[in-house]
Design a protein around this motif. Structure first.
Motif, short mmCIF file in Angstrom:
data_model
loop_
_atom_site.label_atom_id
_atom_site.label_comp_id
_atom_site.label_asym_id
_atom_site.label_seq_id
_atom_site.Cartn_x
_atom_site.Cartn_y
_atom_site.Cartn_z
N LEU A 282 0.98 -1.14 -0.14
CA LEU A 282 -0.38 0.09 0.16
C LEU A 282 0.55 1.44 -0.17
N THR A 283 1.33 0.89 -1.50
CA THR A 283 2.64 2.49 -1.35
C THR A 283 2.16 3.79 -1.33
N LYS A 284 0.96 4.13 -2.06
CA LYS A 284 -0.07 5.59 -1.31
C LYS A 284 0.04 5.66 0.24
N ASP A 285 -0.53 4.88 0.39
CA ASP A 285 -0.42 5.37 2.40
C ASP A 285 0.87 5.28 3.14
N ALA A 286 1.59 4.85 2.59
CA ALA A 286 3.15 4.88 2.90
C ALA A 286 3.53 6.15 2.74
N GLY B 183 14.26 1.45 3.27
CA GLY B 183 13.72 0.72 2.90
C GLY B 183 13.07 -0.75 2.79
N SER B 184 11.65 0.02 3.56
CA SER B 184 10.25 -0.17 3.68
C SER B 184 9.60 -0.06 2.51
N LEU B 185 9.86 1.23 2.12
CA LEU B 185 9.40 2.00 0.33
C LEU B 185 9.43 1.24 -0.46
N ALA B 186 11.11 0.90 -0.61
CA ALA B 186 11.71 -0.27 -1.68
C ALA B 186 10.62 -1.25 -1.39
N ASN B 187 10.46 -2.72 -0.63
CA ASN B 187 9.62 -3.23 -0.52
C ASN B 187 8.12 -2.86 -0.94
#
Length: 141
Positions: free
Chosen positions: A61-65, A85-89
């Motif tokens: 859920l990259t939009k929420d991140a 790192g979390s965003l890349a995953n």
């Protein structure tokens, strides 16, 4: 804790957030975060923001991140190696390869701030703190 009149701490909030994030319940982690924000006894920190980012990214859920990262920056907390790192995953899980170059560009810019600061004695953009990755934190298996 409430019934025993034990005040929650930063650690208890973030531990609960991590449990929700790791179990695929980022919305519940966000509710705990909101409660932490309202609690005058504790201050939100980068770890709390990173728990939210990780929770959303674990589900792609990259939009929420990204929304959390924007809020983070507005509150003068800046992404660190764990955040990126979390965003890349999250980008990988969401199968959004178009987001990867933008993420990489931001990381490179943050590292270049450090290089410029070392050469010139101060950063050319004081509002953007340098990113200090190390070999161990960049080793994502």
């Amino acid at each position: 804790m409430s019934t025993k009149r034990i005040a929650p701490s930063k650690i208890s909030y973030t531990t609960l957030m991590k449990a929700f994030a790791m179990s695929g319940q980022p919305k519940l982690a966000n509710r705990v975060f909101d409660e932490m924000m309202r609690d005058p006894r504790v201050k939100v920190n980068l770890i709390a923001y990173n728990m939210l980012v990780e929770g959303y990214c674990r589900l792609g859920l990259t939009k929420d991140a990204k929304r959390v990262v924007s809020s983070m920056k507005e509150n003068r907390f800046y992404p660190n190696v764990a955040t990126y790192g979390s965003l890349a995953n999250g980008v990988s899980l969401a199968r959004k390869p178009g987001d990867a170059p933008l993420l990489w560009k931001e990381i490179k810019e943050r590292c270049e701030v450090k290089k410029k600061g070392e050469c010139e004695g101060d950063s050319s953009n004081p509002s953007l703190p340098m990113l200090e990755p190390d070999e161990g934190s960049l080793d994502i298996s």
